[in-house]
Write a protein that holds these residues in place. Structure first.
Motif, PDB file in Angstrom:
ATOM      1  N   SER A   1       2.808  -9.701  -4.781  1.00  0.00           N
ATOM      2  CA  SER A   1       3.426  -9.007  -3.650  1.00  0.00           C
ATOM      3  C   SER A   1       2.419  -8.750  -2.533  1.00  0.00           C
ATOM      4  O   SER A   1       2.752  -8.824  -1.356  1.00  0.00           O
ATOM      5  CB  SER A   1       4.075  -7.702  -4.104  1.00  0.00           C
ATOM      6  N   LEU A   2       1.164  -8.460  -2.900  1.00  0.00           N
ATOM      7  CA  LEU A   2       0.137  -8.238  -1.878  1.00  0.00           C
ATOM      8  C   LEU A   2      -0.268  -9.541  -1.192  1.00  0.00           C
ATOM      9  O   LEU A   2      -0.597  -9.552  -0.009  1.00  0.00           O
ATOM     10  CB  LEU A   2      -1.088  -7.568  -2.489  1.00  0.00           C
TER      11      LEU A   2
ATOM     12  N   THR B   1       4.123  -5.384 -20.533  1.00  0.00           N
ATOM     13  CA  THR B   1       4.438  -4.796 -19.231  1.00  0.00           C
ATOM     14  C   THR B   1       3.156  -4.447 -18.483  1.00  0.00           C
ATOM     15  O   THR B   1       3.059  -4.650 -17.279  1.00  0.00           O
ATOM     16  CB  THR B   1       5.300  -3.532 -19.410  1.00  0.00           C
ATOM     17  N   ALA B   2       2.143  -3.947 -19.204  1.00  0.00           N
ATOM     18  CA  ALA B   2       0.886  -3.558 -18.574  1.00  0.00           C
ATOM     19  C   ALA B   2       0.157  -4.775 -18.007  1.00  0.00           C
ATOM     20  O   ALA B   2      -0.497  -4.685 -16.981  1.00  0.00           O
ATOM     21  CB  ALA B   2      -0.003  -2.821 -19.568  1.00  0.00           C
ATOM     22  N   THR B   3       0.262  -5.925 -18.658  1.00  0.00           N
ATOM     23  CA  THR B   3      -0.418  -7.107 -18.135  1.00  0.00           C
ATOM     24  C   THR B   3       0.401  -7.787 -17.048  1.00  0.00           C
ATOM     25  O   THR B   3      -0.153  -8.461 -16.193  1.00  0.00           O
ATOM     26  CB  THR B   3      -0.709  -8.119 -19.265  1.00  0.00           C
ATOM     27  N   ALA B   4       1.711  -7.611 -17.063  1.00  0.00           N
ATOM     28  CA  ALA B   4       2.556  -8.240 -16.047  1.00  0.00           C
ATOM     29  C   ALA B   4       2.490  -7.476 -14.724  1.00  0.00           C
ATOM     30  O   ALA B   4       2.640  -8.070 -13.668  1.00  0.00           O
ATOM     31  CB  ALA B   4       3.996  -8.322 -16.531  1.00  0.00           C
ATOM     32  N   ALA B   5       2.281  -6.171 -14.779  1.00  0.00           N
ATOM     33  CA  ALA B   5       2.275  -5.355 -13.567  1.00  0.00           C
ATOM     34  C   ALA B   5       1.182  -5.780 -12.575  1.00  0.00           C
ATOM     35  O   ALA B   5       1.469  -5.924 -11.397  1.00  0.00           O
ATOM     36  CB  ALA B   5       2.144  -3.879 -13.917  1.00  0.00           C
ATOM     37  N   PRO B   6      -0.061  -6.016 -12.995  1.00  0.00           N
ATOM     38  CA  PRO B   6      -1.077  -6.446 -12.021  1.00  0.00           C
ATOM     39  C   PRO B   6      -0.743  -7.801 -11.396  1.00  0.00           C
ATOM     40  O   PRO B   6      -1.014  -8.029 -10.218  1.00  0.00           O
ATOM     41  CB  PRO B   6      -2.366  -6.526 -12.842  1.00  0.00           C
ATOM     42  N   GLN B   7      -0.165  -8.705 -12.184  1.00  0.00           N
ATOM     43  CA  GLN B   7       0.199 -10.014 -11.641  1.00  0.00           C
ATOM     44  C   GLN B   7       1.292  -9.873 -10.590  1.00  0.00           C
ATOM     45  O   GLN B   7       1.242 -10.510  -9.538  1.00  0.00           O
ATOM     46  CB  GLN B   7       0.651 -10.949 -12.759  1.00  0.00           C
TER      47      GLN B   7
END
Length: 98
Positions: A50-51, A39-45
């Motif tokens: 989205s940005l 989850t921690a690595t998927a969140a930045p992606q």
């Protein structure tokens, strides 16, 4: 009114000077669980996608400002501009090595 910059004495009965309040130490952050690694690595992606989906600048607002400047109706405050220059100079001085 702007007060002069320089050494000055602070009198004990000066009501403009407030006492410093004690602040408690921040609570320690909870450690991440081992099962949250994916989850921690998927969140930045996900955040990056989205940005990247929308431009970082509001094109309509930029066009409004350009039009106002061209028409001479954009409100300019000399005091605000001067304050920004002073703040920029102090920020610049803070990054200089002595």
């Amino acid at each position: 009114m702007v007060e002069s910059v320089g050494p000055s004495t602070i009198k004990a009965n000066d009501l403009r000077v407030a006492s410093v309040a004690r602040v408690s130490a921040p609570a320690p952050a909870a450690p991440l669980a081992a099962n949250n690694a994916t989850t921690a690595t998927a969140a930045p992606q996900t955040l990056a996608k989205s940005l990247a989906a929308e431009p970082p600048v509001d094109g309509d607002r930029v066009q409004q400002i350009k039009t106002a400047i061209a028409n001479g109706t954009f409100p300019l405050s000399p005091a605000t501009i001067a304050d920004q220059f002073i703040a920029l100079r102090f920020d610049w001085m803070a990054n200089e090595q002595a």
